[in-house]
Write a protein that holds these residues in place. Structure first.
Motif, PDB file in Angstrom:
ATOM      1  N   ILE A  93     -24.688 -27.472  32.328  1.00  0.00           N
ATOM      2  CA  ILE A  93     -24.221 -28.465  33.313  1.00  0.00           C
ATOM      3  C   ILE A  93     -24.170 -27.801  34.686  1.00  0.00           C
ATOM      4  O   ILE A  93     -23.716 -26.651  34.810  1.00  0.00           O
ATOM      5  CB  ILE A  93     -22.842 -29.068  32.938  1.00  0.00           C
ATOM      6  N   ALA A  94     -24.666 -28.512  35.669  1.00  0.00           N
ATOM      7  CA  ALA A  94     -24.558 -28.046  37.067  1.00  0.00           C
ATOM      8  C   ALA A  94     -23.661 -29.016  37.823  1.00  0.00           C
ATOM      9  O   ALA A  94     -23.711 -30.230  37.600  1.00  0.00           O
ATOM     10  CB  ALA A  94     -25.942 -27.995  37.711  1.00  0.00           C
ATOM     11  N   ILE A  95     -22.841 -28.460  38.709  1.00  0.00           N
ATOM     12  CA  ILE A  95     -21.868 -29.268  39.454  1.00  0.00           C
ATOM     13  C   ILE A  95     -21.995 -28.951  40.947  1.00  0.00           C
ATOM     14  O   ILE A  95     -22.040 -27.766  41.334  1.00  0.00           O
ATOM     15  CB  ILE A  95     -20.438 -28.958  38.964  1.00  0.00           C
ATOM     16  N   ALA A  96     -22.061 -29.992  41.755  1.00  0.00           N
ATOM     17  CA  ALA A  96     -22.174 -29.814  43.207  1.00  0.00           C
ATOM     18  C   ALA A  96     -21.168 -30.727  43.898  1.00  0.00           C
ATOM     19  O   ALA A  96     -20.728 -31.724  43.313  1.00  0.00           O
ATOM     20  CB  ALA A  96     -23.593 -30.156  43.665  1.00  0.00           C
ATOM     21  N   VAL A 132     -22.499 -23.222  32.498  1.00  0.00           N
ATOM     22  CA  VAL A 132     -21.906 -24.010  33.582  1.00  0.00           C
ATOM     23  C   VAL A 132     -22.342 -23.387  34.907  1.00  0.00           C
ATOM     24  O   VAL A 132     -22.110 -22.198  35.144  1.00  0.00           O
ATOM     25  CB  VAL A 132     -20.366 -24.005  33.490  1.00  0.00           C
ATOM     26  N   ILE A 133     -22.976 -24.189  35.748  1.00  0.00           N
ATOM     27  CA  ILE A 133     -23.416 -23.695  37.058  1.00  0.00           C
ATOM     28  C   ILE A 133     -22.607 -24.395  38.142  1.00  0.00           C
ATOM     29  O   ILE A 133     -22.655 -25.616  38.284  1.00  0.00           O
ATOM     30  CB  ILE A 133     -24.922 -23.963  37.283  1.00  0.00           C
ATOM     31  N   LEU A 134     -21.851 -23.618  38.881  1.00  0.00           N
ATOM     32  CA  LEU A 134     -21.025 -24.150  39.969  1.00  0.00           C
ATOM     33  C   LEU A 134     -21.722 -23.798  41.273  1.00  0.00           C
ATOM     34  O   LEU A 134     -22.086 -22.631  41.492  1.00  0.00           O
ATOM     35  CB  LEU A 134     -19.626 -23.519  39.928  1.00  0.00           C
ATOM     36  N   THR A 135     -21.902 -24.790  42.120  1.00  0.00           N
ATOM     37  CA  THR A 135     -22.761 -24.537  43.275  1.00  0.00           C
ATOM     38  C   THR A 135     -22.034 -24.608  44.607  1.00  0.00           C
ATOM     39  O   THR A 135     -21.388 -25.609  44.918  1.00  0.00           O
ATOM     40  CB  THR A 135     -23.930 -25.548  43.297  1.00  0.00           C
ATOM     41  N   GLN A 139     -24.164 -19.542  47.662  1.00  0.00           N
ATOM     42  CA  GLN A 139     -23.925 -18.828  46.402  1.00  0.00           C
ATOM     43  C   GLN A 139     -23.541 -19.760  45.276  1.00  0.00           C
ATOM     44  O   GLN A 139     -22.889 -20.784  45.483  1.00  0.00           O
ATOM     45  CB  GLN A 139     -22.810 -17.810  46.597  1.00  0.00           C
ATOM     46  N   LEU A 140     -23.961 -19.378  44.080  1.00  0.00           N
ATOM     47  CA  LEU A 140     -23.650 -20.157  42.890  1.00  0.00           C
ATOM     48  C   LEU A 140     -22.987 -19.241  41.876  1.00  0.00           C
ATOM     49  O   LEU A 140     -23.266 -18.034  41.831  1.00  0.00           O
ATOM     50  CB  LEU A 140     -24.930 -20.734  42.279  1.00  0.00           C
ATOM     51  N   TYR A 141     -22.119 -19.827  41.064  1.00  0.00           N
ATOM     52  CA  TYR A 141     -21.499 -19.096  39.967  1.00  0.00           C
ATOM     53  C   TYR A 141     -22.070 -19.639  38.665  1.00  0.00           C
ATOM     54  O   TYR A 141     -22.077 -20.847  38.453  1.00  0.00           O
ATOM     55  CB  TYR A 141     -19.985 -19.304  39.928  1.00  0.00           C
ATOM     56  N   ILE A 142     -22.513 -18.744  37.808  1.00  0.00           N
ATOM     57  CA  ILE A 142     -22.970 -19.174  36.482  1.00  0.00           C
ATOM     58  C   ILE A 142     -22.008 -18.630  35.440  1.00  0.00           C
ATOM     59  O   ILE A 142     -21.798 -17.412  35.352  1.00  0.00           O
ATOM     60  CB  ILE A 142     -24.399 -18.684  36.182  1.00  0.00           C
ATOM     61  N   LEU A 143     -21.434 -19.546  34.687  1.00  0.00           N
ATOM     62  CA  LEU A 143     -20.527 -19.151  33.609  1.00  0.00           C
ATOM     63  C   LEU A 143     -21.251 -19.358  32.287  1.00  0.00           C
ATOM     64  O   LEU A 143     -22.014 -20.319  32.141  1.00  0.00           O
ATOM     65  CB  LEU A 143     -19.253 -19.987  33.668  1.00  0.00           C
TER      66      LEU A 143
END
Ligand code: THU
Length: 157
Positions: A93-96, A132-135, A139-143
């Motif tokens: 899942i990616a979240i923006a 989980v991709i937080l955008t 920069q992005l965080y990948i969990l």
């Protein structure tokens, strides 16, 4: 007495370091923010979920004048995926999000607790980790899993 420590591995990456598939997912999450209905908070969130059947479902936050009746982007995508493709498993899942100024947030935002719990249900249904991709803007965080976003999840007790 003893202390325990929980560690959450987070990969911090630039957009151009993502794989093509992840980049597409992030773009879809970003696009989804433009379909959010947020007349009260003016904070527009988008989510995109890659499924193991090759489909991608998207969602955005949908607010309501009776505030608690509204739904976050993550849960709208999550429940839509379940309603549309009940047998498909979540992969990523990616979240923006765009802030009240209309710009994409500088720093990644993370799903609220209720969304983490709803997503965790789908990770358990899938039987494998859901990334989980937080955008943020750059920069992005990948969990590695939903589980890593929700230590002491309800299901553990
Ligand atoms: N929101 C989301 O859609 N996802 C989150 O992870 C946090 C918050 C929405 C709910 C509400 O419509 C707006 O953002 C402001 O809280």
């Amino acid at each position: 007495m003893k202390n325990i420590q929980l560690n959450i591995p987070v990969e911090v990456v630039d957009f151009n370091e993502l794989s093509d598939a992840d980049r597409q997912l992030v773009e879809l999450a970003r696009e989804a923010t433009f379909r959010s209905y947020a007349p009260y908070s003016h904070f527009c969130v988008g989510a995109a979920i890659a499924l193991d059947n090759g489909e991608i479902v998207v969602g955005s936050n949908q607010e309501n004048v009776a505030y608690p009746s509204g739904t976050c982007a993550e849960r709208s995508a999550c429940f839509y995926a379940g309603a549309r493709y009940p047998d498909a498993k979540f992969l990523t899942i990616a979240i923006a999000a765009r802030d009240t100024d209309g710009e994409f947030v500088d720093r990644p935002i993370a799903p609220c607790g209720a969304c983490r719990q709803a997503l965790l249900e789908n990770e358990l249904r899938a039987g494998h980790d859901v990334r989980v991709i937080l955008t943020g803007k750059d920069q992005l965080y990948i969990l590695p899993s939903v589980r890593s976003t929700l230590p002491f999840a309800f299901t553990e007790f």
